[in-house]
Each structure stands twice: as C-alpha cells, then as structure tokens.
Design a protein around this motif. Structure first.
Motif, short mmCIF file in Angstrom:
data_model
loop_
_atom_site.label_atom_id
_atom_site.label_comp_id
_atom_site.label_asym_id
_atom_site.label_seq_id
_atom_site.Cartn_x
_atom_site.Cartn_y
_atom_site.Cartn_z
N UNK A 1 25.80 34.87 44.80
CA UNK A 1 27.01 35.34 44.13
C UNK A 1 27.90 36.06 45.14
N UNK A 2 29.20 36.10 44.86
CA UNK A 2 30.15 36.79 45.73
C UNK A 2 30.85 37.89 44.93
N UNK A 3 30.95 39.08 45.52
CA UNK A 3 31.60 40.21 44.87
C UNK A 3 32.72 40.72 45.75
N UNK A 4 33.93 40.80 45.19
CA UNK A 4 35.10 41.30 45.92
C UNK A 4 35.69 42.49 45.18
N UNK A 5 35.91 43.60 45.89
CA UNK A 5 36.54 44.79 45.34
C UNK A 5 37.88 44.96 46.05
N UNK A 6 38.95 45.10 45.26
CA UNK A 6 40.28 45.21 45.87
C UNK A 6 41.13 46.20 45.08
N UNK A 7 42.16 46.73 45.72
CA UNK A 7 43.13 47.57 45.01
C UNK A 7 43.99 46.67 44.13
N UNK A 8 44.38 47.20 42.97
CA UNK A 8 45.14 46.39 42.00
C UNK A 8 46.64 46.54 42.26
N UNK A 9 47.09 45.98 43.36
CA UNK A 9 48.49 46.13 43.75
C UNK A 9 49.45 45.48 42.76
N UNK A 10 49.03 44.38 42.18
CA UNK A 10 49.90 43.68 41.23
C UNK A 10 50.18 44.55 40.00
N UNK A 11 49.12 45.17 39.46
CA UNK A 11 49.30 46.04 38.29
C UNK A 11 50.14 47.25 38.65
N UNK B 1 44.87 54.12 40.96
CA UNK B 1 43.75 53.93 41.87
C UNK B 1 42.75 52.88 41.38
N UNK B 2 43.03 52.28 40.24
CA UNK B 2 42.10 51.30 39.68
C UNK B 2 41.81 50.17 40.66
N UNK B 3 40.57 49.71 40.64
CA UNK B 3 40.15 48.62 41.53
C UNK B 3 39.93 47.36 40.71
N UNK B 4 40.25 46.25 41.29
CA UNK B 4 39.96 44.97 40.64
C UNK B 4 38.63 44.45 41.17
N UNK B 5 37.83 43.93 40.26
CA UNK B 5 36.52 43.39 40.62
C UNK B 5 36.54 41.89 40.36
N UNK C 1 52.47 47.48 41.00
CA UNK C 1 53.87 47.05 41.13
C UNK C 1 54.51 46.86 39.77
N UNK C 2 53.77 46.23 38.85
CA UNK C 2 54.30 46.01 37.49
C UNK C 2 54.59 47.33 36.79
N UNK C 3 53.67 48.29 36.91
CA UNK C 3 53.84 49.58 36.22
C UNK C 3 54.97 50.41 36.84
N UNK C 4 55.13 50.34 38.15
CA UNK C 4 56.23 51.07 38.80
C UNK C 4 57.57 50.48 38.38
N UNK C 5 57.67 49.17 38.34
CA UNK C 5 58.91 48.53 37.92
C UNK C 5 59.21 48.80 36.43
N UNK C 6 58.15 48.92 35.62
CA UNK C 6 58.32 49.28 34.22
C UNK C 6 58.84 50.71 34.11
#
Length: 486
Positions: free
Chosen positions: A266-276, A71-75, A278-283
């Motif tokens: 300043x601009x702030x974007x909060x997103x789900x860390x889909x890349x991480x 559930x980690x979010x990328x900032x 995907x990497x962890x599921x494939x690991x």
C-alpha cells in the motif's frame, strides 16, 4: 356611527359628502405621519437584519481559516487492489508532508481455547454438581461467571455471552458427536502477543472448563494464541498489539485491515491541503466584498435626476453611522500587522491580498505599482509558507480571532444589533398603538360631525318647511294676490 345615513335628506344639501370630505382630510393628516413612520421603521428593521446577516456570513467565512482548518492535512492511500481496503490512516495537522510504502504482514488477533475431546456428551451435559466460579482474563481485562450446581454446558455458554462486564469473550458449542461429543469453544477479542485467554476457577469440579487447574489437570487447551499486528514501513518492521499503529509515523494513526499481497504494498501520502486553503481564503475575500456591497446599498443617499425626480431611493440605513463605523473597524483590522505571525507573512498584503479603490479585497494581477503581483505573493505563500498562513489567520492574535471579537459584539444575542432590532420593534409596537388610537379618534370625529350636521340638516329642513308655509299663507291673501297679479 349608524350604517345607514340620511344626511341632507331634510335640507337637500350634500351634507354627507361634506362630512366625508372633512373626515378624509383629518384621516390623511393623522395617518400620513404614522404610515411614513411605520415604513421607515420597517425599512430600518429590515436593514439591520440584512447587516447582521452579512456580518454573520463574513464571520463564518473567517472561521474556516482557523488554525485547525488551515493546517489540515490530506491523506491519500493507494490500495494494492481495487475494491478492497488494506489500510486506513488519519493525520494530525502537525504531521509532516511525506510518502510511505506500507506492507502488512500479519493482522493482530485474539486467542482461542476449547475443551478437550469427550469432556461433554452434548450441550445439555451438566458442567458441575456444585457451585463455583470461573474467571476469564486476557491482558489487563477480566470478569467472573458464577456456575450453579446442575448448570448445563449450553446454560454456561449463554451466561458467559450475557455477562455485563464480558470484555469480548465469545462462547460457542461445537456439537461434534461420536467420541468427541460437544466442545465449548471460546474466542477472545483481546489481541496482542502475550494476551492469551486464561481461565481459572475456585472449584476443582470446574477444571474441565479451565486453562489453569485447581485440582489435578486443566481441561481447556489453547488452540490459537493471540498475536501482534506486523507491518513494514519503508522496510522497517513494526509491531502493535492491536491493528492500530499510533504515531509509529509521528502524528499519523494507521489502521491495518488486511494482509497485503506479496510484492504489492500500500502507498500512503500525507500532504498539506492547499486546494481547500485557497478555496476558503477566496471565500473569505468574497464574503467581505459582499458585506461591503450590502453596507453600501444600505447607507446610500437618494439620487435625483436632472429634472429633480428620484432616480434611486436612499438605502434603509441612510444617515445611520453604525454600518460605516463597523466597516471602518473591519478595514482597520484587515490592514493591520498580526502579532505573532511570521515576519515575512504578517499582513494581508504580504499574502497578496489588497484593498482596491472600491474598498474591496482582491488578489491583484496588476503590475502597475510593483513587478510582483498579488497573485505571485499569494501562490508563493501557499507553496512555500503554508503553515505560516495558519499563523496569519488562525493564530492567537490572527485575523480570525480579531474579527470574531469585533463582529460577535454586534451579532451575538443581546449584542449591539440585537439591541437595535429590539428598539425598532418596540417603536413599531408604539406606532401600531398610535394607529389604533388615530382610528378611534377618526371614528369619534366622524360620529361627532354626523351628529352636528344631522342637527343642522333637521333645522334647515324645518326652516325650509316654515318658509314654504309662510309663502303659501301670504300668497293666499287677496291683496297679496292682486298685487302679485298686477
């Protein structure tokens, strides 16, 4: 046994070779079983260690799919100017994916007070001829400094700065000279509107150093008041008594460090860390497949060629049912439906992950059995059901929890595999004792043989000498000689 042996010297027979041959046969008989047993035990011990390591690696890969991790979010922050930080932010895993425009109008700051001109000539001026106390307060914080009779301005400065419960008051002296003299300047780190530094006393002689007088008038003035931090998020004005804004955007902590340039926010974007994710599921998939390969290698049977020769040796745990039982239990978990997971995403299959014909996990791209590939389902889950993936793996009854419960029973200290290792190690120690006992027996056996054959050698030598003596005596008799010559 003597290091020098003359077996056969008396009789001329190869008795030493005969003893050596007997000893070698006995040694081979005794040690072949022990050495084979040692080799088998060492291989089993190594195999159990490899199995334990592979299980631990798979569990570690599984834990990266815990609810918190998935559930980690990328900032992502776009600063108004390169090389300078205006804002910082962190987001909880419950924060909604979003973007914000942030303008920093003012940073929070503390207050500043100082003595009026000509209050003190220099830093060595005496602040009071009698004892008293100065109390410093800002917001809900305070501390007191005891002022002794004859204390100088510089001594007071040092005492304020060195007081253990000083909450953030910094004392300095400006040696201006002339009619102004020396000024005591106090800066408070307590920020926020209404949190100005207030100094009171219990001795009117200390009014010069106070903002609240006990006598007629106070001698310290507020030159700069404490203020809030002021920002605008997408045009909405917000204040904070500190430079940290907690949950002004739900589940996001924002820290302001500098005022943003005019017209450049300043601009702030909060997103789900889909890349991480995907990497962890494939690991996770790769680690399970490595475990399958390891168990297959450890439990394989010996392979013979057409001519009966061995083409592939058996695995270290061949014939041991434990590794295959573990793998069977793991596959049972991975093929199950997870209680509490989302209806449309409660199995690995719904996530796009299946077991292939080799018993390994894969994200299939085949359309042989379904027009929708495993890769299609996998991508759809990441893009449209991201938080549901966390329930599948990291929920209370998710795969991570189930796998941790099972694998820990095998890998923990004192667990099933540790007990198996302890048993094998104990058997190796017993085998070592058997080897040492066999060595003592062989030494005793050889010594006994040498003694017996030494006695035989001596007897045969004596008999040979007696025969030679009799033969010589007979040959010296006349009739014996005559008969012999005729």
């Amino acid at each position: 046994m003597s290091s020098i042996n003359f077996l056969g010297a008396a009789s001329g027979l190869p008795l030493d070779e005969l003893v050596t041959s007997f000893v070698n046969v006995e040694r081979q008989t005794k040690f072949s079983r022990i050495e084979k047993n040692t080799s088998t035990l060492n291989a089993s011990l190594s195999g159990v260690g490899k199995l334990k390591s592979a299980l631990s690696s798979f569990l570690d890969a599984s834990k990266k799919l815990s609810s918190e991790s998935l559930k980690a979010r990328t900032v992502t922050i776009t600063q108004p100017e390169t090389g300078k930080t205006f804002i910082q932010a962190t987001a909880k895993n419950t924060a909604a994916a979003s973007s914000f425009d942030i303008k920093v109008n003012q940073l929070a700051k503390g207050s500043r007070v100082e003595t009026v001109d000509a209050s003190f000539t220099d830093s060595n001026s005496v602040v009071s001829t009698t004892d008293g106390n100065l109390t410093f307060a800002a917001g809900d914080k305070s501390f007191t400094v005891a002022v002794t009779a004859g204390m100088t301005l510089n001594e007071l400065r040092l005492k304020i700065n060195d007081t253990a419960d000083n909450f953030g008051i910094n004392a300095n002296i400006l040696n201006v000279g002339g009619t102004t003299g020396a000024k005591l300047v106090l800066n408070s780190s307590v920020t926020g509107l209404g949190n100005d530094l207030v100094i009171s006393n219990d001795n009117a002689e200390l009014d010069t150093l106070s903002t609240i007088a006990t006598g007629t008038s106070a001698g310290m003035t507020l030159t700069s008041g404490a203020n809030d931090a002021q920002i605008e998020i997408d045009g909405t004005a917000l204040n904070s008594s500190t430079n940290v804004f907690n949950d002004v955007v739900q589940d996001i902590s924002l820290t302001v460090l500098n005022v943003t340039p005019t017209g450049n926010n300043a601009k702030l974007d909060i997103a789900t860390d889909k890349s991480a994710a995907e990497t962890n599921i494939k690991s996770f998939i790769s680690s399970f497949n490595s475990l399958v390969t390891q168990i297959t290698d450890l439990t394989r049977n010996r392979v013979l060629g057409a001519d009966g020769s061995v083409t592939l040796e058996s695995g270290a745990l061949s014939g041991d049912s434990l590794p295959r039982n573990i793998l069977s239990q793991l596959r049972s978990i991975l093929g199950s439906t997870v209680p509490g997971a989302a209806d449309g995403l409660n199995t690995l299959y719904s996530m796009g992950i299946t077991l292939n014909k080799d018993g390994k996990l894969e994200i299939s791209t085949s359309t042989e059995f379904n027009s929708e590939t495993g890769k299609n389902r996998f991508d759809d889950a990441l893009n449209n059901s991201y938080d549901d993936i966390a329930k599948l793996f990291g929920g209370d009854d998710g795969f991570v929890s189930q796998l941790n419960t099972l694998i820990s029973e095998y890998t923990k200290s004192g667990g099933i595999l540790s007990s198996r290792q302890n048993t094998l190690t104990s058997q190796l120690r017993e085998n070592t004792k058997a080897s040492e006992a066999a060595s003592r027996y062989i030494a005793s056996y050889e010594d006994s043989l040498r003694k017996r054959y030494a006695a035989l050698d001596s007897l045969l030598g004596q008999m040979q000498r007696q025969q030679a003596s009799v033969t010589a005596a007979l040959s010296s008799l006349p009739k014996f000689s005559s008969n012999s010559s005729s």
